[in-house]
Design a protein around this motif. Structure first.
Motif, mmCIF file in Angstrom:
data_model
loop_
_atom_site.group_PDB
_atom_site.id
_atom_site.type_symbol
_atom_site.label_atom_id
_atom_site.label_comp_id
_atom_site.label_asym_id
_atom_site.label_seq_id
_atom_site.Cartn_x
_atom_site.Cartn_y
_atom_site.Cartn_z
ATOM 1 N N ASP A 391 0.844 -1.207 0.000
ATOM 2 C CA ASP A 391 0.000 0.000 0.000
ATOM 3 C C ASP A 391 0.877 1.253 0.000
ATOM 4 O O ASP A 391 1.903 1.327 0.709
ATOM 5 C CB ASP A 391 -0.912 0.007 1.232
ATOM 6 C CG ASP A 391 -1.914 -1.149 1.207
ATOM 7 O OD1 ASP A 391 -2.329 -1.534 0.091
ATOM 8 O OD2 ASP A 391 -2.265 -1.663 2.284
ATOM 9 N N ASP A 392 0.461 2.230 -0.801
ATOM 10 C CA ASP A 392 1.107 3.553 -0.843
ATOM 11 C C ASP A 392 2.609 3.443 -1.128
ATOM 12 O O ASP A 392 3.429 4.180 -0.558
ATOM 13 C CB ASP A 392 0.886 4.309 0.478
ATOM 14 C CG ASP A 392 -0.596 4.522 0.761
ATOM 15 O OD1 ASP A 392 -1.323 4.891 -0.180
ATOM 16 O OD2 ASP A 392 -1.012 4.295 1.913
ATOM 17 N N LEU A 395 4.255 6.594 -2.394
ATOM 18 C CA LEU A 395 4.498 7.594 -1.350
ATOM 19 C C LEU A 395 5.827 7.324 -0.645
ATOM 20 O O LEU A 395 6.555 8.257 -0.299
ATOM 21 C CB LEU A 395 3.351 7.576 -0.346
ATOM 22 C CG LEU A 395 3.429 8.597 0.800
ATOM 23 C CD1 LEU A 395 3.448 10.022 0.241
ATOM 24 C CD2 LEU A 395 2.266 8.405 1.761
ATOM 25 N N LYS A 503 -7.685 -2.782 -2.809
ATOM 26 C CA LYS A 503 -7.062 -1.460 -2.907
ATOM 27 C C LYS A 503 -8.131 -0.353 -2.970
ATOM 28 O O LYS A 503 -7.961 0.728 -2.388
ATOM 29 C CB LYS A 503 -6.187 -1.384 -4.171
ATOM 30 C CG LYS A 503 -5.069 -2.407 -4.247
ATOM 31 C CD LYS A 503 -3.923 -2.094 -3.328
ATOM 32 C CE LYS A 503 -3.060 -0.992 -3.867
ATOM 33 N NZ LYS A 503 -1.847 -0.793 -3.025
ATOM 34 N N LYS A 507 -7.679 -0.387 1.272
ATOM 35 C CA LYS A 507 -6.321 -0.954 1.413
ATOM 36 C C LYS A 507 -6.179 -1.716 2.736
ATOM 37 O O LYS A 507 -7.084 -1.725 3.557
ATOM 38 C CB LYS A 507 -5.239 0.126 1.286
ATOM 39 C CG LYS A 507 -5.317 0.941 0.000
ATOM 40 C CD LYS A 507 -4.291 2.059 -0.012
ATOM 41 C CE LYS A 507 -4.451 2.912 -1.273
ATOM 42 N NZ LYS A 507 -3.520 4.055 -1.313
#
Length: 524
Positions: A391-392, A395, A503, A507
């Motif tokens: 996830d992410d 980022l 997602k 998530k």
């Protein structure tokens, strides 16, 4: 006769020549058929030297002492001639050394009686100075006991001739010629015992010269001195410096020639260190490798690749080559050893590059798909495919850099391997997307497994190189089937859709996909 003036020096030259050949053959003392030849050559060298001493001495006593000194080597030379031939032609020489000790007991008795003959006259009824062709030596009249001991000794010479003659009848054609030369040379000292009196040759020391033909023939035949020709010398240099190992065995499966490279490879293959492999049985190798042994026993040619147990990364190629095209069961074999370790290492490296993701150590997408396609649903169990996505992940890259993103990928991969290495197949199928395929009993069991892994990752913290800590979460999609006709593409499609839902709905969660639908081709 003018040429007889240098007779003592001929004897000295014979002694030096025999000594040279004896020293040269000493290094082959562990080779079958050559173990005792160096001793025979030294005995002949001593006979020549002692005979020269007898002729050059000025008094009767000195000449008699040298004459007595010759008797031991003369008797032993016949016994060791038998030993050389026996070992050269026999399948096994086991126990020959012990038998030689037993055979030499009468020789020891003869030497003692000779040196003490002046007290009992059991060996010689008379001894006097005799001059023939200007050469003065000791002449003796032997007693019956002396004749018996001489006859005993000559039996060994006759038996040696018999053994070699019988071997000649069974030898291949290309061996016949050189062994015939050895037989002719061997006949000279054996027959000289009977022929010299008939020919009335009584010159002192002539018996010593009769031993030169057989030992020179034996030396040239068995050792082929490389100094006699430039070609054998070059061939020997090539043989010794080859990277490939060369082993030649005889028909009794004993190693009769081996170069340095082969010695190193043999030691590694049989896990045994030895000073020399010369004379050892090739069965030390064959006993460990059954397929090679079967071909060798039948004397059939072949190519083999062997990886010795316990030698990580070691691999050797072995070529079996028959030394005779006809009647091969009665001949030795040529074994050519090649070190394939580097080649195998390179092949493994190429395989690793083609199947494993460099960064994570998991299987790459192509190899993972190939392995899963070979999976088949087991009786009483279904097959689950789990797709993981960090996830992410973007980022993480944007905040901490791509090196931190790589660390996150590696960390997740280690967790996957830790959990599924012995319980499925794991691979990296995308940038931050991973997959695991494993057998499980039901959808519920697959879901529980995925939830357990998601929870484990949620509690795990990744320590970055800069000292920052990040917590990874993963979204997981699951596809499950109990049908054997479902393809990987069908299974992957459902798991991918389930991952998309995970997602899209927040998530850090697990979604179970639908049962895969088998798509059939539409008939026109």
């Amino acid at each position: 006769m003018p040429w007889m003036q240098g007779y003592p020096y001929y004897l000295v030259m014979g002694s030096v020549l025999s000594l040279y050949m004896g020293i040269g053959s000493y290094k082959h003392r562990h080779t079958p058929g050559r173990c005792y030849l160096w001793i025979l050559m030294l005995l002949v060298s001593f006979i020549f030297a002692a005979t020269a001493g007898e002729i050059l001495s000025g008094t009767f006593q000195a000449k008699l002492w040298w004459k007595n000194l010759q008797q031991g080597p003369l008797f032993l030379s016949t016994i060791f001639t038998y030993a050389v031939i026996k070992e050269y032609v026999s399948r096994s020489s086991e126990g020959l050394g012990r038998r030689l000790i037993f055979f030499c007991i009468p020789v020891a008795l003869d030497v003692v009686l000779i040196f003490t003959d002046s007290y009992h006259h059991l060996m010689r009824s008379e001894a006097w100075l005799s001059t023939v062709a200007g050469v003065t030596g000791i002449a003796v009249e032997p007693t019956v006991l002396s004749m018996i001991l001489i006859a005993y000794d000559q039996l060994f010479g006759l038996y040696a001739v018999y053994l070699l003659a019988i071997s000649l009848l069974n030898s291949p054609k290309h061996y016949f010629r050189r062994n015939l030369l050895l037989l002719v040379g061997l006949l000279i000292p054996v027959l000289s015992v009977a022929l010299l009196p008939l020919l009335k040759i009584t010159i002192t020391g002539f018996t010593a010269f009769t031993y030169l033909p057989p030992i020179v023939a034996a030396y040239l035949i068995l050792f082929r001195d490389p100094r006699l020709s430039l070609y054998p010398l070059a061939k020997n240099k090539i043989f010794e410096n080859m990277k490939d190992g060369i082993v030649l065995t005889d028909r009794y499966d004993r190693i009769i020639d081996v170069n340095e490279a082969a010695g190193v490879m043999l030691s590694e293959l049989v896990d045994k260190q030895t000073d020399t492999w010369m004379g050892k049985s090739i069965h030390l190798l064959l006993a460990r490798y059954g397929q090679l042994s079967a071909h060798y026993t039948r004397r059939t040619e072949g190519q083999f690749e062997i990886e010795p147990p316990g030698k990580d990364g070691a691999c050797f190629g072995i070529a079996l080559i028959a030394t005779e095209r006809s009647g091969a069961e009665n001949t030795g074999m040529l074994l050519v050893f090649s070190d394939h370790s580097e080649k195998k290492r390179y092949e493994r490296e190429l395989l690793h590059q083609a199947t494993v993701d460099d960064l994570t150590g998991l299987y790459n997408r192509r190899h993972f798909m190939r392995l899963v396609q070979n999976y088949s649903v087991q009786a009483g169990a279904g097959m689950a495919l789990l797709l993981f996505d960090i996830d992410d992940f973007k980022l993480i890259n944007d905040t901490y850099g791509h090196m931190a993103g790589d660390q996150a990928l590696v960390d997740l991969s280690c967790k996957i391997l830790q959990v599924y290495q012995d319980n499925g197949v794991a691979g990296r199928v995308g940038g931050e997307e991973f997959a695991v395929c494993f057998f499980t009993g039901s959808e519920a069991a697959a879901l529980q497994e995925a939830e357990s892994f998601r929870a484990t990752m949620g509690e795990h913290t990744v320590l970055l190189d800069g000292g920052h800590r990040i917590r990874l979460t993963v979204s997981i999609g699951i596809a499950f089937t109990e049908r054997s006709d479902v393809t990987f593409e069908d299974l992957y499609r459902e798991a991918d859709e389930a991952l998309y839902l995970s997602k899209a709905t927040g998530k850090n969660r697990v979604t179970l996909g639908r049962q895969p639908v088998v798509r059939q081709a539409v008939k026109s």
